[in-house]
Design a protein around this motif. Structure first.
Motif, PDB file in Angstrom:
ATOM      1  N   ARG A  70     -30.638 -37.227 -25.809  1.00 35.23           N
ATOM      2  CA  ARG A  70     -30.782 -36.328 -26.961  1.00 35.23           C
ATOM      3  C   ARG A  70     -29.671 -35.313 -27.040  1.00 35.23           C
ATOM      4  NH1 ARG A  70     -36.409 -36.934 -26.319  1.00 35.23           N
ATOM      5  NH2 ARG A  70     -37.134 -38.363 -27.929  1.00 35.23           N
ATOM      6  N   GLY A  71     -28.760 -35.357 -26.107  1.00 33.93           N
ATOM      7  CA  GLY A  71     -27.658 -34.411 -26.118  1.00 33.93           C
ATOM      8  C   GLY A  71     -26.867 -34.585 -24.842  1.00 33.93           C
ATOM      9  N   ALA A  72     -25.885 -33.711 -24.635  1.00 35.89           N
ATOM     10  CA  ALA A  72     -25.081 -33.803 -23.417  1.00 35.89           C
ATOM     11  C   ALA A  72     -25.964 -33.492 -22.212  1.00 35.89           C
ATOM     12  CB  ALA A  72     -23.927 -32.819 -23.505  1.00 35.89           C
ATOM     13  N   GLY A  73     -25.661 -34.103 -21.088  1.00 32.04           N
ATOM     14  CA  GLY A  73     -26.432 -33.841 -19.872  1.00 32.04           C
ATOM     15  C   GLY A  73     -25.504 -33.734 -18.690  1.00 32.04           C
ATOM     16  N   LYS A  74     -25.924 -33.001 -17.670  1.00 35.88           N
ATOM     17  CA  LYS A  74     -24.991 -32.769 -16.570  1.00 35.88           C
ATOM     18  C   LYS A  74     -24.804 -33.999 -15.684  1.00 35.88           C
ATOM     19  CE  LYS A  74     -27.675 -30.730 -12.900  1.00 35.88           C
ATOM     20  NZ  LYS A  74     -27.223 -30.157 -11.676  1.00 35.88           N
ATOM     21  N   ASP A  75     -25.621 -35.010 -15.889  1.00 38.23           N
ATOM     22  CA  ASP A  75     -25.445 -36.239 -15.121  1.00 38.23           C
ATOM     23  C   ASP A  75     -24.400 -37.169 -15.726  1.00 38.23           C
ATOM     24  OD1 ASP A  75     -27.176 -35.681 -13.089  1.00 38.23           O
ATOM     25  OD2 ASP A  75     -28.912 -36.405 -14.199  1.00 38.23           O
ATOM     26  N   ARG A  76     -23.988 -36.845 -16.949  1.00 39.01           N
ATOM     27  CA  ARG A  76     -22.963 -37.666 -17.602  1.00 39.01           C
ATOM     28  C   ARG A  76     -21.755 -36.791 -17.901  1.00 39.01           C
ATOM     29  NH1 ARG A  76     -25.836 -38.303 -22.297  1.00 39.01           N
ATOM     30  NH2 ARG A  76     -27.387 -36.987 -21.291  1.00 39.01           N
ATOM     31  N   VAL A  77     -20.649 -37.105 -17.270  1.00 39.33           N
ATOM     32  CA  VAL A  77     -19.458 -36.280 -17.430  1.00 39.33           C
ATOM     33  C   VAL A  77     -18.392 -37.051 -18.198  1.00 39.33           C
ATOM     34  CG1 VAL A  77     -17.487 -35.343 -16.175  1.00 39.33           C
ATOM     35  CG2 VAL A  77     -19.786 -34.740 -15.459  1.00 39.33           C
ATOM     36  N   MET A  78     -17.809 -36.375 -19.169  1.00 34.27           N
ATOM     37  CA  MET A  78     -16.759 -36.999 -19.978  1.00 34.27           C
ATOM     38  C   MET A  78     -15.392 -36.632 -19.425  1.00 34.27           C
ATOM     39  SD  MET A  78     -16.385 -38.825 -22.771  1.00 34.27           S
ATOM     40  CE  MET A  78     -16.396 -38.719 -24.555  1.00 34.27           C
ATOM     41  N   PHE A  79     -14.523 -37.618 -19.362  1.00 30.98           N
ATOM     42  CA  PHE A  79     -13.160 -37.420 -18.887  1.00 30.98           C
ATOM     43  C   PHE A  79     -12.241 -37.683 -20.069  1.00 30.98           C
ATOM     44  CE2 PHE A  79      -9.183 -38.561 -17.083  1.00 30.98           C
ATOM     45  CZ  PHE A  79      -9.118 -38.014 -15.817  1.00 30.98           C
ATOM     46  N   VAL A 151     -18.957 -32.246  -9.540  1.00 32.68           N
ATOM     47  CA  VAL A 151     -20.346 -31.967  -9.932  1.00 32.68           C
ATOM     48  C   VAL A 151     -21.231 -33.184  -9.659  1.00 32.68           C
ATOM     49  CG1 VAL A 151     -19.693 -30.234 -11.616  1.00 32.68           C
ATOM     50  CG2 VAL A 151     -19.995 -32.582 -12.373  1.00 32.68           C
ATOM     51  N   GLU A 152     -20.643 -34.204  -9.035  1.00 30.29           N
ATOM     52  CA  GLU A 152     -21.342 -35.427  -8.638  1.00 30.29           C
ATOM     53  C   GLU A 152     -22.234 -35.976  -9.742  1.00 30.29           C
ATOM     54  OE1 GLU A 152     -22.797 -34.582  -4.613  1.00 30.29           O
ATOM     55  OE2 GLU A 152     -20.733 -34.950  -3.948  1.00 30.29           O
ATOM     56  N   PRO A 153     -21.597 -36.347 -10.862  1.00 32.64           N
ATOM     57  CA  PRO A 153     -22.363 -36.915 -11.970  1.00 32.64           C
ATOM     58  C   PRO A 153     -22.805 -38.331 -11.618  1.00 32.64           C
ATOM     59  CG  PRO A 153     -20.034 -37.147 -12.422  1.00 32.64           C
ATOM     60  CD  PRO A 153     -20.143 -36.408 -11.124  1.00 32.64           C
ATOM     61  N   LYS A 154     -23.824 -38.787 -12.268  1.00 37.43           N
ATOM     62  CA  LYS A 154     -24.244 -40.174 -12.066  1.00 37.43           C
ATOM     63  C   LYS A 154     -23.350 -41.112 -12.855  1.00 37.43           C
ATOM     64  CE  LYS A 154     -28.912 -39.451 -10.598  1.00 37.43           C
ATOM     65  NZ  LYS A 154     -29.377 -38.132 -11.075  1.00 37.43           N
ATOM     66  N   VAL A 155     -22.879 -40.609 -13.990  1.00 40.15           N
ATOM     67  CA  VAL A 155     -22.056 -41.445 -14.868  1.00 40.15           C
ATOM     68  C   VAL A 155     -20.775 -40.699 -15.243  1.00 40.15           C
ATOM     69  CG1 VAL A 155     -21.940 -42.629 -17.090  1.00 40.15           C
ATOM     70  CG2 VAL A 155     -24.101 -42.554 -15.847  1.00 40.15           C
ATOM     71  N   LEU A 156     -19.672 -41.408 -15.153  1.00 40.94           N
ATOM     72  CA  LEU A 156     -18.388 -40.869 -15.572  1.00 40.94           C
ATOM     73  C   LEU A 156     -17.944 -41.672 -16.794  1.00 40.94           C
ATOM     74  CD1 LEU A 156     -16.436 -38.734 -14.492  1.00 40.94           C
ATOM     75  CD2 LEU A 156     -15.427 -40.487 -13.032  1.00 40.94           C
ATOM     76  N   LEU A 157     -17.713 -40.961 -17.898  1.00 38.59           N
ATOM     77  CA  LEU A 157     -17.295 -41.617 -19.134  1.00 38.59           C
ATOM     78  C   LEU A 157     -15.830 -41.301 -19.341  1.00 38.59           C
ATOM     79  CD1 LEU A 157     -20.395 -40.412 -21.165  1.00 38.59           C
ATOM     80  CD2 LEU A 157     -20.034 -42.730 -20.282  1.00 38.59           C
ATOM     81  N   MET A 158     -14.972 -42.300 -19.293  1.00 40.92           N
ATOM     82  CA  MET A 158     -13.528 -42.046 -19.311  1.00 40.92           C
ATOM     83  C   MET A 158     -12.885 -42.639 -20.554  1.00 40.92           C
ATOM     84  SD  MET A 158     -12.823 -42.754 -15.243  1.00 40.92           S
ATOM     85  CE  MET A 158     -11.561 -41.525 -14.984  1.00 40.92           C
TER      86      MET A 158
END
Ligand SMILES: Nc1ncnc2c1ncn2[C@@H]1O[C@H](COP(=O)(O)OP(=O)(O)OP(=O)(O)O)[C@@H](O)[C@H]1O
Ligand SMILES: [Mg+2]
Length: 250
Positions: A70-79, A151-158
């Motif tokens: 539903r929005g940005a989350g700290k488990d998903r980090v955008m690169f 921040v040890e995200p679960k997902v890195l979006l690059m």
């Protein structure tokens, strides 16, 4: 880990209406490295923004670990593609990492150890007091990787993170990324328009068609051992196959 079902994205209305994505289905497993590959304008960044929660799908569903996004989350980090724009110029390398930890509300006593660990991981321990303008382009990209991973995200979006680098630096960055990915088990969705990059990195390559109404037209399980050399017959063959598929799309 991530599941997209029938995701559609429409921009604008009336005469301006543009269907960017039309019925995207994609599942990404935990720890997987998936590349989205397609020509400029096919909707790769749009799709990544939807995965990040920066933008909403017009239709369809997006789930992260079983729950709707539903929005940005700290488990998903955008690169982002442009490290210069993403890093804070008035903060040193270590302060940039520290800033991310503060924003993500990591407990303060843990900061020094985390900062040391991730700066060392990207080979920047000796450059920790330099400011972004005093680092090379490749160093800035590595700093962005350190900051994203700290921040040890679960997902890195690059989103085409290495597009602006020279071929040699890019190859080094691929080595760094694969090494860190292996050590951390982070799930990675990596966007590129570069076939060689996708063949070098991916567990799976998802080919996207040209818009409007872009879709994932083909999903290829790579199944080649790493590190990969594009001169190896298996990799060379895959490169040719992907190239043929992308060409026949147009
Ligand atoms: N905010 C917006 N409003 C209107 N159209 C948009 C918007 N964002 C993207 N688009 C359109 O959606 C399509 C896909 O854009 P997108 O940026 O996702 O492409 P891309 O695959 O990332 O391209 P590139 O490889 O050049 O970065 C394009 O036709 C673009 O013009
Ligand atoms: Mg893009």
């Amino acid at each position: 880990m991530l599941a997209l079902r029938n995701v559609t994205k429409v921009f604008g209305a009336d005469a301006q209406r543009y269907i960017a994505l039309d019925g995207i289905n994609l599942e990404v497993s935990e720890g997987e490295l998936v590349c989205l590959l397609g020509p400029s304008g096919c909707g790769k960044s749009t799709l990544l923004n939807i995965l990040a929660g920066f933008d909403a799908a017009s239709d369809g569903s997006v789930h992260f670990q079983g729950a709707p996004v539903r929005g940005a989350g700290k488990d998903r980090v955008m690169f982002f593609q442009d490290a210069g724009a993403a890093l804070l110029p008035w903060l040193s390398a270590e302060e940039n990492v520290r800033f991310a930890l503060r924003v993500r509300k990591v407990p303060k006593p843990e900061w020094p150890a985390i900062i040391d660990k991730y700066l060392a991981m990207v080979d920047l321990a000796e450059h920790r007091r330099k400011f972004p303008a005093q680092l090379s382009g490749g160093m800035r990209q590595r700093l962005q990787i350190a900051r994203a991973l700290a921040v040890e995200p679960k997902v890195l979006l690059m989103d085409e993170p290495f597009a602006a680098l020279d071929a040699l630096t890019r190859r080094r960055m691929h080595g760094f990324l694969l090494d860190i990915w292996r050590r951390t088990g982070t799930t990675i969705v990596f966007v590129t328009h570069d076939i060689a990059e996708a063949v070098t990195l991916a567990d799976r390559i998802c080919l996207m068609s040209v818009g409007p109404g872009s879709r994932i037209t083909e999903v290829i399980d790579v199944g080649l051992a790493r590190p990969r050399d594009l001169a190896d017959p298996g990799a060379a063959q895959l490169f040719k196959r992907v190239e043929a598929l992308l060409t026949s799309e147009k």
